[in-house]
Design a protein around this motif. Structure first.
Motif, PDB file in Angstrom:
ATOM      1  N   LEU A 275      51.846  43.964  44.094  1.00  0.00           N
ATOM      2  CA  LEU A 275      50.710  43.257  43.495  1.00  0.00           C
ATOM      3  C   LEU A 275      51.083  42.525  42.202  1.00  0.00           C
ATOM      4  N   LEU A 276      52.359  42.543  41.811  1.00  0.00           N
ATOM      5  CA  LEU A 276      52.775  41.894  40.575  1.00  0.00           C
ATOM      6  C   LEU A 276      53.649  40.679  40.861  1.00  0.00           C
TER       7      LEU A 276
ATOM      8  N   ALA B 201      40.709  40.303  37.954  1.00  0.00           N
ATOM      9  CA  ALA B 201      39.723  40.434  36.874  1.00  0.00           C
ATOM     10  C   ALA B 201      40.243  39.874  35.559  1.00  0.00           C
ATOM     11  N   ALA B 202      41.532  39.570  35.492  1.00  0.00           N
ATOM     12  CA  ALA B 202      42.130  38.958  34.306  1.00  0.00           C
ATOM     13  C   ALA B 202      43.290  38.078  34.763  1.00  0.00           C
TER      14      ALA B 202
ATOM     15  N   ARG C 207      48.672  37.632  43.258  1.00  0.00           N
ATOM     16  CA  ARG C 207      47.735  36.823  44.032  1.00  0.00           C
ATOM     17  C   ARG C 207      46.751  36.133  43.093  1.00  0.00           C
ATOM     18  N   GLY C 208      46.387  34.911  43.445  1.00  0.00           N
ATOM     19  CA  GLY C 208      45.358  34.212  42.683  1.00  0.00           C
ATOM     20  C   GLY C 208      45.854  33.037  41.878  1.00  0.00           C
TER      21      GLY C 208
ATOM     22  N   ILE D 261      43.120  42.435  42.251  1.00  0.00           N
ATOM     23  CA  ILE D 261      44.288  41.667  42.692  1.00  0.00           C
ATOM     24  C   ILE D 261      44.371  41.686  44.213  1.00  0.00           C
ATOM     25  N   MET D 262      44.139  42.834  44.836  1.00  0.00           N
ATOM     26  CA  MET D 262      44.180  42.922  46.291  1.00  0.00           C
ATOM     27  C   MET D 262      43.146  41.997  46.927  1.00  0.00           C
TER      28      MET D 262
END
Length: 461
Positions: free
Chosen positions: A126-127, A107-108, A361-362, A101-102
């Motif tokens: 990070l959430l 990865a999911a 993130r993402g 995430i960082m």
């Protein structure tokens, strides 16, 4: 075959087709924005134990066949891919979630995490604050009954959290970690007790600490009168699970959460907790628990075959063992909740759940809306008859109709906030009970400073 018989056969086949279509779970309708965003997406729910890929999954029951059919129709209707995948081992999962995430390359799409792992990610920002989106309602009970305690545990009212929710889980979920008492019906019968006595006591509301101890004394027997106990009520281990049952059944907790500040607090100095430790000592002194065998090479799990092989009458542990450890047990067994302590009016379900989180993130806001909608559709039950699906996993219907029904009742739940504290080990109390000669409060005091330090770390203080 006559023309009339051919027509009857065709009618039967058509009727069967329409019956299947009529009772199959309908694919939910998505808004145009979500449908457009979903098209072409590949959503992965990442865990550490198994894969579920619709194209290759082999269903193991009628329910799973219906579920697989529904999920394939869901994916086809909105032209996207979705699966559960084992993306890491248990030991690797927290680190892989954090580092990916960082890096901005999760990865999911959705991570399934232990509560303390999820809390650590929240502390690192990070959430994603999922309650800011409106594609699903986490307070809804249909089409999915969301886990209210997860919502509460992961809603943070601090300045950083701004009152948002950062993790979720569907209804009763799949962890099956409720504290329960398994009992051997044969050993109850041989002790002159009704093999369904725990069920009857539970149903009447008389399954209490005092009644448990009374029954346990009757189950602890010197059968051949040689002065040596042949059958005990339960094994001395697993000490932590026994303490869990006593703590929760008295309405106590190891760690609580301050509703005003959202901070975790040490709850072991409260009267209900002190009483639970005292009750454990009372059981110890009553001689109802089979001691651990002497010797240096006794395995840590020595207590498991004691119950599974029919040498002790009860086992206090977590509910998931019904479908795991006890599946092939020779003797018939039942399952009830732990007996009630003096400070509660009703039975307590001490439970926890692995939680789902979406990376901060993402993904765009529109993608998060689509992901949340897809997860809700993915976990929507395809059959309301949960009892029928559960019966094969238990030895009698009362375990399902009575005990499991209470375990699924969210009004009885008590969340295990101690799982939010990395490094906190209940064994600091549970194991020491066997050697402690003083008052319960003295034993509890011996862990206060170290626990307070761990709780402060978990609070980010």
């Amino acid at each position: 075959m006559t023309k009339r018989n051919i027509m009857i056969a065709c009618f039967v086949l058509v009727s069967m087709f329409f019956s299947v279509a009529l009772f199959a779970q309908a694919v939910p309708r998505a808004s145009g924005a979500i449908a457009n965003t979903l098209r072409g997406m590949n959503i992965t729910i990442g865990n550490w134990w198994s894969d579920y890929i619709p194209a290759s999954y082999q269903p193991r029951s009628d329910y799973e066949e219906k579920q697989l059919d529904y999920r394939k129709r869901l994916l086809a209707q909105y032209n996207f891919q979705m699966q559960n995948r084992n993306i890491a081992s248990w030991g690797e999962m927290a680190q892989i979630a954090a580092t990916s995430i960082m890096a901005g390359r999760p990865a999911a799409t959705v991570f399934v995490l232990q509560p303390d792992w999820a809390l650590a990610l929240f502390r690192q920002n990070l959430l994603y604050p999922i309650s800011t989106r409106r594609s699903i309602s986490l307070t809804a009970t249909k089409p999915v009954e969301w886990n209210r305690q997860v919502n509460t545990a992961f809603t943070f009212a601090s300045e950083r959290g701004r009152g948002h929710t950062y993790a979720f889980a569907d209804g009763y979920g799949g962890s099956n970690h409720a504290a329960v008492v398994f009992f051997n019906k044969r050993l109850f019968r041989e002790a002159g007790l009704d093999p369904n006595l725990p069920y009857d006591l539970q149903r009447s509301g008389q399954w209490t600490w005092d009644k448990f101890l009374e029954v346990a004394r009757q189950l602890t027997r010197d059968i051949d009168n040689d002065g040596v106990i042949d059958t005990y009520a339960l094994p001395a281990d697993l000490s932590t699970e026994i303490l869990d049952a006593l703590v929760s059944s008295n309405g106590a907790m190891y760690v609580d959460r301050d509703p005003r500040t959202g901070l975790l607090v040490n709850a072991t100095n409260r009267p209900a907790f002190v009483e639970a430790v005292g009750e454990y000592m009372k059981w110890r002194d009553a001689g109802i628990m089979k001691p651990k065998p002497a010797g240096a090479n006794v395995p840590w799990n020595w207590h498991i075959p004691e119950f599974n092989d029919g040498r002790v009458a009860m086992r206090i542990d977590q509910q998931y063992l019904a479908t795991n450890d006890l599946r092939n047990m020779r003797d018939e067994w039942g399952m009830v909740l732990p007996p009630k302590g003096p400070r509660v009016r009703d039975y307590v379900v001490f439970n926890d759940e692995n939680v789902m989180v979406i990376p901060a993130r993402g993904f765009t806001d529109a993608q998060v809306d689509a992901i949340l909608w897809a997860v809700q559709a993915w976990v929507t039950p395809v059959d309301d008859n949960w009892r029928l699906a559960a019966y094969p996993d238990y030895r009698d219907r009362r375990a399902v109709d009575e005990t499991l029904a209470m375990i699924r009742d969210q009004n009885k739940w008590q969340w295990k906030y101690h799982l939010h504290v990395p490094g906190l080990n209940r064994g600091g109390i549970a194991w020491e009970i066997w050697w402690h000669d003083g008052e319960p409060a003295q034993l509890i005091e011996s862990v206060q400073q170290s626990w307070n330090n761990l709780i402060a770390d978990a609070n980010g203080l």
